[in-house]
Design an enzyme around this catalytic site. Structure first.
Site, PDB file in Angstrom:
ATOM      1  N   ASP A 124       1.050  -1.114   0.112  1.00  0.00           N
ATOM      2  CA  ASP A 124       0.148   0.073   0.165  1.00  0.00           C
ATOM      3  C   ASP A 124       0.798   1.184  -0.059  1.00  0.00           C
ATOM      4  O   ASP A 124       1.883   1.203   0.801  1.00  0.00           O
ATOM      5  CB  ASP A 124      -0.742  -0.061   1.130  1.00  0.00           C
ATOM      6  CG  ASP A 124      -1.677   1.038   1.425  1.00  0.00           C
ATOM      7  OD1 ASP A 124      -2.968   1.331   0.567  1.00  0.00           O
ATOM      8  OD2 ASP A 124      -1.374   2.288   2.003  1.00  0.00           O
ATOM      9  N   TYR A 169       2.674  10.533  -0.583  1.00  0.00           N
ATOM     10  CA  TYR A 169       3.474  10.098   0.297  1.00  0.00           C
ATOM     11  C   TYR A 169       4.906  10.417  -0.164  1.00  0.00           C
ATOM     12  O   TYR A 169       5.285  10.295  -1.267  1.00  0.00           O
ATOM     13  CB  TYR A 169       3.617   8.470   0.456  1.00  0.00           C
ATOM     14  CG  TYR A 169       2.476   8.010   1.216  1.00  0.00           C
ATOM     15  CD1 TYR A 169       1.522   8.804   1.764  1.00  0.00           C
ATOM     16  CD2 TYR A 169       2.153   6.552   1.218  1.00  0.00           C
ATOM     17  CE1 TYR A 169       0.243   8.140   2.477  1.00  0.00           C
ATOM     18  CE2 TYR A 169       1.046   6.209   1.743  1.00  0.00           C
ATOM     19  CZ  TYR A 169       0.220   6.924   2.582  1.00  0.00           C
ATOM     20  OH  TYR A 169      -1.037   6.231   2.927  1.00  0.00           O
TER      21      TYR A 169
END
Length: 332
Positions: A49, A54
């Site tokens: 994931d 990010y």
């Protein structure tokens, strides 16, 4: 490693998934990140994931490189869209424009033709929900994602999206919420709605940012190099758990873990997996040995007496308020 269905779908996922929220591209150097992914693969993890936001998109790139030598059809790769990744007015949110442009960017960075699950990272209060779901449907029909999920959506929002997905003939199969022994805000409303509608939970932070490992102690400074000492690796997120009342209470779980033959981390991961609506628990790591320790929670069954003892210890500090599941009022 044991496997579970993702919600009421036919997709099987490893019940422990590997995530790279605040590690790859920020907290640890790429070689260390690659070592952690190799350890995950060696331990039988097939589910990975990430999200476009990010580490400013770097996390997807690192994960893509780490998985490049793996057989793509033997993996389940998840990513997300919502938070700002572009400078313009449409550089965030769940508009058709942002979704269709973002999936292409994610696929390019991950080095794959499709993701197994594409998730709405938060709810967008400024885009009509039918526009969002139609865009997700197009992503699925173009073969760029196999399934659709959401993250940190309320029960009301999930109930509004599910019939739209059904009408569009796409599979809305999951929600990705924070969930741990200490943070249980999904239990009262989100879990019942998800069970009714066929969504499974892919839970993040089952270790409460590492507090449930027992490495943080009341009255002591956080260990050097830990998440609590590194602003790049989520020090702000862990701060809420560092009060002496929380740390003293968590320390009382260690005898229970010892009696069960588990580490504190294994106990915490195993605890979230006792919830039948949880399809997978996401772990992160800065060192391969953390992966190898955590995956030993797979297949562990905690008896009712142990679960009751855990509840009796932590009840005064557990957060349960369903209203704490929320999305930003303004588009980021």
């Amino acid at each position: 490693m044991e496997f579970r269905h993702l919600g009421r779908s036919g997709l099987l996922v490893s019940e422990i998934a590997y995530g790279n929220w605040i590690t790859h591209g920020s907290q640890v150097e790429e070689e260390a990140a690659l070592a952690c992914v190799r350890a995950a693969l060696d331990c039988g993890i097939t589910t990975f994931d990430t999200a476009d936001v990010y580490a400013g998109t770097r996390a997807e790139e690192v994960l893509g490189r780490a998985l490049r030598s793996s057989v793509r059809t033997e993996l389940e790769i998840f990513t997300k869209v919502f938070w700002r990744t572009g400078k313009g007015p449409n550089g965030s949110g769940l508009s058709r424009k942002h979704i269709l442009e973002s999936i292409d960017g994610s696929l390019r960075r991950l080095g794959t033709d499709y993701v197994d699950l594409y998730q709405a990272h938060r709810f967008d209060h400024h885009t009509p929900l039918d526009e969002t779901m139609e865009a997700f449907a197009d992503v699925v029909r173009q073969g760029k994602a196999l399934y659709i999920g959401v993250s940190e959506w309320t029960a009301e929002q999930i109930r509004a999206a599910a019939p739209l997905a059904r009408d569009l003939r796409i599979r809305l199969v999951s929600n990705q919420p924070q969930y741990s022994i200490l943070w249980r805000v999904i239990e009262a409303e989100v879990v019942p709605a998800s069970q009714e509608l066929g969504l499974g939970q892919i839970v993040w932070s089952p270790l409460a940012q590492g507090v449930l490992t027992g490495k943080y102690r009341a009255g002591e400074q956080p260990p050097a190099g830990s998440r609590a000492t590194d602003d790049k690796s989520g020090a702000g997120f862990i701060a809420r758990w560092l009060g002496d009342d929380v740390l003293t209470t968590v320390a009382r779980l260690k005898p229970l873990a010892d009696e069960a033959g588990l580490t504190m981390a294994q106990l915490a991961v195993a605890w979230v997996l006792q919830n039948p609506n949880v399809s997978a628990a996401i772990i992160g790591a800065s060192r391969p040995e953390q992966v190898r320790d955590n995956v030993k929670a797979s297949g562990v069954r905690l008896d009712d007496g142990l679960l009751k003892a855990i509840d009796e210890i932590v009840d005064p500090i557990v957060t349960r308020d369903p209203s704490l599941t929320s999305s930003p009022a303004k588009r980021p």
